[in-house]
Design an enzyme around this catalytic site. Structure first.
Site, short mmCIF file in Angstrom:
data_model
loop_
_atom_site.label_atom_id
_atom_site.label_comp_id
_atom_site.label_asym_id
_atom_site.label_seq_id
_atom_site.Cartn_x
_atom_site.Cartn_y
_atom_site.Cartn_z
N GLY A 127 0.73 -1.21 -0.02
CA GLY A 127 -0.01 0.01 -0.08
C GLY A 127 0.89 1.41 -0.16
N SER A 129 0.91 3.27 -3.43
CA SER A 129 0.35 4.56 -4.16
C SER A 129 -0.76 5.41 -3.95
CB SER A 129 0.65 4.03 -5.46
OG SER A 129 1.52 3.61 -5.96
N GLU A 244 13.95 -6.93 -4.67
CA GLU A 244 14.50 -8.16 -5.88
C GLU A 244 15.23 -7.30 -6.89
OE1 GLU A 244 14.47 -9.97 -9.07
OE2 GLU A 244 13.42 -8.15 -8.61
N SER A 371 8.36 4.56 -13.46
CA SER A 371 7.75 4.40 -14.58
C SER A 371 9.07 4.05 -15.71
CB SER A 371 6.68 5.03 -15.06
OG SER A 371 7.35 6.99 -14.97
C1 LIG Z 1 0.50 -3.37 -12.93
C2 LIG Z 1 0.39 -2.21 -11.91
C3 LIG Z 1 0.76 -2.70 -10.70
C4 LIG Z 1 0.78 -2.06 -9.19
N1 LIG Z 1 0.85 -2.68 -8.37
C5 LIG Z 1 1.36 -1.84 -6.88
C6 LIG Z 1 0.88 -2.04 -5.38
O1 LIG Z 1 1.03 -3.24 -6.11
N2 LIG Z 1 1.30 -1.25 -4.80
C7 LIG Z 1 1.31 -0.12 -5.56
O2 LIG Z 1 1.75 1.32 -3.97
N3 LIG Z 1 1.22 0.71 -6.47
C8 LIG Z 1 1.56 -0.17 -7.26
N4 LIG Z 1 1.37 0.40 -8.93
C9 LIG Z 1 1.81 1.77 -8.58
C10 LIG Z 1 2.43 2.32 -9.27
O3 LIG Z 1 3.48 2.60 -8.69
C11 LIG Z 1 1.71 3.20 -10.20
O4 LIG Z 1 1.08 3.21 -11.11
C12 LIG Z 1 3.62 4.47 -10.57
O5 LIG Z 1 4.14 4.53 -9.36
C13 LIG Z 1 3.07 5.54 -11.34
O6 LIG Z 1 2.25 6.16 -10.85
P1 LIG Z 1 0.84 6.67 -11.74
O7 LIG Z 1 0.10 5.53 -12.06
O8 LIG Z 1 0.67 8.31 -10.29
O9 LIG Z 1 1.26 7.09 -12.39
P2 LIG Z 1 1.73 9.45 -12.46
O10 LIG Z 1 3.07 9.33 -11.90
O11 LIG Z 1 0.50 10.29 -12.33
O12 LIG Z 1 2.75 9.66 -13.96
C14 LIG Z 1 1.65 9.43 -15.13
C15 LIG Z 1 3.15 9.47 -16.25
O13 LIG Z 1 4.12 10.77 -16.07
C16 LIG Z 1 4.72 10.13 -16.58
N5 LIG Z 1 6.07 11.33 -15.20
C17 LIG Z 1 5.69 11.02 -13.62
N6 LIG Z 1 6.86 11.58 -13.07
C18 LIG Z 1 7.34 11.97 -14.27
C19 LIG Z 1 8.51 12.48 -14.42
N7 LIG Z 1 8.70 13.29 -12.84
N8 LIG Z 1 9.05 13.19 -15.54
C20 LIG Z 1 8.72 12.88 -16.56
N9 LIG Z 1 7.46 11.96 -16.81
C21 LIG Z 1 6.92 11.72 -15.57
C22 LIG Z 1 4.85 8.72 -15.95
O14 LIG Z 1 5.94 8.36 -16.59
C23 LIG Z 1 3.61 8.73 -16.78
O15 LIG Z 1 3.61 8.53 -18.17
C24 LIG Z 1 1.08 -0.25 -9.46
C25 LIG Z 1 1.01 -0.25 -10.79
C26 LIG Z 1 0.82 -0.95 -11.97
C27 LIG Z 1 0.58 -0.28 -13.36
#
Ligand SMILES: Cc1cc2nc3c(=O)[nH]c(=O)nc-3n(C[C@H](O)[C@H](O)[C@H](O)COP(=O)(O)OP(=O)(O)OC[C@H]3O[C@@H](n4cnc5c(N)ncnc54)[C@H](O)[C@@H]3O)c2cc1C
Lengths: 395, 339
Positions: A127, A129, A244, A371
């Site tokens: 937990g 994000s 990991e 990402s």
């Molecule tokens: C399949 C899956 C499983 C997941 N499992 C978990 C989980 O078990 N526990 C958990 O806590 N989280 C989990 N996550 C969350 C994951 O860690 C977040 O989705 C990730 O950190 C991206 O955050 P966001 O989705 O809010 O996107 P945002 O951070 O809002 O990003 C949106 C877009 O902007 C880009 N961006 C953001 N910041 C920058 C920057 N500084 N420079 C350039 N581009 C940028 C990103 O690359 C993306 O393309 C999971 C996500 C997925 C997809």
């Protein structure tokens, strides 16, 4: 026994064991399973691996099946990939994220309480994000207030993988809103059955419900469930996130190498064995998949020799995630209209041959775990040492 | 056993990264003094007996500095001399070649006819630095032989290449009788030497490309870090950062594949070809981006950008074009999943 001979005999041993114990014909059995049935199948497979001694090779040697060197772990994962077993998804957070966090930062009571339970099949979720805190994880807001010997939690978490089946949660909360945002975060172990925890699976584009929203209303977490000091949770979270390093991507790259068979099958099925354009694109994909395997191998070999340069892991991750996308796109191209027809999804693998589902799942690797763009920032700023942008932008 | 990292260190000390396009004759002499020409010759024959990854390591370093000496061809021909079965005074040839007598070979597909009495007519395109070679190696169907470049009927004409870091010549041979002692091999043994030369060329060009790609990328990144526009270093712009990061990542993958294949004795020619696909493609991309990211200065003759770009473009053409290798890799893997 020499090192090499030892690894060869381990390989034989794992292979023989897998022939006898890996679920046979699991792809057919898993096709069309509900997500809950899949979770049960995962529990069973995990227990089989625990009994075989291959579930936690990265744990210390006091644990059954633990104490494996990185070279031995690599052999085990190569064989799991080669045998095309279902991937261990449900137990991933518990055996890697939770276990590493506890081993590195937990106290003795926490280790003694939780590590055995993980082996017994207790499942964990992560937990971290939140709706407002994704890539910028440190900006998280889920609030914890200390009242006597409990923390009272209020807030929301999101994208928590398999939280609907989890017993425990690695939870990051805010305990201080002043000063640097990293300095006010605390790491807690939360019981998912605690009062005030509501988990809602999220419907995903491929028809899956792999990740969940989590609403926390006045949830009480005992202070003894805190890992590390109050406000020192950011450093603990780094231990979780670096638990990991390399094995999964190596395993997945090898799986994709084996799954080139599926692309080859499509080429034959559509009579395109002599289509020069397709053969070239297939050859390009083969080279890329092989390079993903080679760089994952290299990363692990370097680690075995104590070498890990900043940014190396980012290069490996972006290589794999990009190639995975390229792989599924070629499958879609070859599959034609048939692949636009909705087929039941098969859990347990990323290269299932259900090409639209595989394509959609490939985004997990370009978005989660830092990402693709965030990895590019790391490569540019820390490997290539390109200057960072000044901080402190305000609208 | 010499470690690859030691070879690499020695090469980068002898040819420092900041001295691009070292003068050819001095570079050649230095390469010979370093013992590099002895690398592919077996220890019994007085060489170092190093594998193809050793040659690739040195060639990668030479790619980094846009090396001008004809090491790609020289390392291949010296290896062929070592494998010769019919050559008179083989040992003498090996010693002279290891000491710096340059034996050339053509890098593009030759037209060859060997008539009765071993009379040779041939067009040998793209022979590197034929002006400094004593002989060129001709490998045709079922034979492999040395032809002196000063023999009657042999003409040597320089091609003017866009890439000035290498000099290529076209050699024609008319009505030249090959002396019996000048054959390295005939029949299957000669075919094997020819195959090894072709595979070696693919690997060599790939290694050269990786060196060039790495050097060109770091030159570009350094430029972006120092060039200021809009009151900040250009490197601070994320649009440029991400382009550089993607190039670095793709280069990393290409390097990993090449070194895995170079060190794998079981790798087929097609497997080496796949490594060339990624290596030459990323060199082309980096060199292409380098000019764009340098702006106007990148279009000047004085700047090094174009030298990398021209070498990258030439490398795409040497050792088989990428589409050919892609197709072969596709066919090979398709066949491996025959069921
Ligand atoms: C399949 C899956 C499983 C997941 N499992 C978990 C989980 O078990 N526990 C958990 O806590 N989280 C989990 N996550 C969350 C994951 O860690 C977040 O989705 C990730 O950190 C991206 O955050 P966001 O989705 O809010 O996107 P945002 O951070 O809002 O990003 C949106 C877009 O902007 C880009 N961006 C953001 N910041 C920058 C920057 N500084 N420079 C350039 N581009 C940028 C990103 O690359 C993306 O393309 C999971 C996500 C997925 C997809």
């Amino acid at each position: 026994m020499s090192d090499d001979a030892h690894l060869i005999s381990l390989r034989d041993e794992v292979r023989t064991w897998l022939e006898a114990n890996a679920p046979k014909g699991w792809r057919d059995a898993y096709a069309g399973m509900t997500h809950a049935e899949f979770a049960q199948a995962q529990r069973d497979w995990f227990q089989t691996l625990v009994r075989g001694g291959y579930a936690i090779p990265h744990w210390p040697k006091e644990w059954p099946g633990g104490g494996r060197s990185l070279a031995e772990q690599k052999v085990i994962y190569e064989e799991l990939a080669q045998a095309d077993c279902p991937r261990l998804l449900l137990s991933f957070v518990s055996t890697y994220h939770a276990a590493s966090t506890l081993m590195e930062c937990g106290n003795d009571t926490q280790k003694a309480r939780y590590l055995p339970r993980i082996l017994e099949g207790e499942t964990w979720c992560q937990g971290f994000s939140e709706p407002g805190a994704g890539s910028d994880l440190a900006s998280l807001k889920c609030k914890a207030e200390r009242r006597g010997d409990v923390y009272v939690i209020n807030g929301q978490k999101v994208w928590s993988t398999m939280a609907q089946y989890a017993d425990k949660c690695l939870l990051l909360v805010r305990t201080n809103s002043e000063g640097a945002k990293q300095a006010g975060i605390t790491f807690l172990l939360m019981d998912m059955k605690a009062k005030g925890v509501t988990v809602k699976p999220i419907n995903q584009i491929q028809g899956d419900q792999e990740f969940c929203e989590m609403f926390l209303d006045d949830v009480e977490v005992p202070v003894e469930e805190r890992v590390g000091e109050e406000n020192a949770g950011w450093a603990v979270a780094q231990a979780t996130l670096s638990s990991e390093r390399g094995l999964t991507l190596m395993e997945l790259s090898y799986r994709m190498r084996g799954a080139l068979r599926r692309v080859a099958g499509l080429i034959r099925q559509h009579g395109r064995e002599n289509d020069q354009g397709i053969l070239r694109d297939f050859g390009q994909l083969v080279a890329r998949v092989d390079s993903a395997c080679a760089i994952a191998d290299q990363f692990l070999l370097n680690r075995m020799n104590g070498i890990e340069r900043v940014g190396d892991a980012s290069v490996v991750k972006n290589t794999y995630s990009r190639v995975l996308r390229e792989y599924s796109l070629l499958g879609l191209r070859l599959g034609g209209l048939e692949e636009q027809t909705r087929h039941a999804i098969t859990y347990g693998d990323l290269n299932t041959g259900n090409w639209m589902a595989d394509f959609m799942n490939s985004y997990a690797w370009t978005i989660a775990g830092g990402s693709e763009e965030v990895q590019r920032n790391i490569v540019a700023e820390r490997m290539l040492e390109m200057q960072r942008e000044p901080k402190g932008w305000a609208a | 056993m010499i470690e690859l990292s030691e070879l690499q260190d020695a090469a980068s000390k002898a040819f420092p990264a900041d001295q691009l396009r070292p003068e050819r004759d001095a570079a050649w002499q230095l390469a010979a003094e370093m013992g590099w020409l002895m690398m592919p010759v077996s220890e019994e024959a007085g060489g170092l007996g190093l594998g193809r990854d050793a040659s690739a390591t040195v060639l990668c370093e030479m790619g980094r500095v846009l090396g001008t000496a004809p090491l790609i061809s020289a390392l291949l021909t010296v290896q062929a001399l070592g494998e010769a079965s019919e050559l008179t005074d083989q040992q003498g040839w090996i010693e002279r070649a290891c000491a710096g007598e340059y034996i050339a070979m053509n890098l593009d597909r030759a037209t060859i006819s060997l008539g009765a009495g071993d009379v040779l007519d041939a067009t040998l395109p793209a022979v590197p630095d034929a002006d400094m070679a004593s002989h060129t190696l001709v490998f045709g169907p079922e034979f492999c032989a040395l032809v002196p470049l000063d023999a009657p009927g042999v003409t040597v004409t320089e091609r003017h290449m866009w890439d000035e870091s290498r000099r290529l010549f076209d050699v024609t041979v008319a009505d030249h009788t090959i002396e019996p002692g000048m054959f390295l091999a005939k029949g299957a043994a000669a075919t094997a030497i020819g195959d090894a030369l072709r595979t070696g060329l693919v690997l060599a060009v790939a290694a050269d490309s990786l060196g060039g790609a790495a050097a060109c990328l770091s030159m570009t990144v350094e430029y972006l870090k120092t060039r200021r526009q809009f009151d900040r270093p250009l490197a601070m712009f994320q649009a440029l950062k991400h382009r550089c990061a993607d190039l670095k990542i793709e280069l990393g993958a290409a390097e990993a594949l090449l070194w895995a294949r170079a060190g794998d004795e079981a790798a087929t020619t097609t497997d080496i070809g796949s490594a060339k696909v990624l290596a030459c493609d990323i060199f082309r991309k980096i060199a292409e981006e380098a000019i764009q990211l340098h702006g106007g200065i990148g279009l000047t003759d004085e700047h090094m950008c174009h030298l990398f770009m021209k070498r990258a473009m030439l490398n795409l053409q040497l050792g088989g074009d990428l589409d050919v290798w892609r197709e072969r890799a596709g066919r090979q893997v398709l066949a491996s999943f025959a069921d």
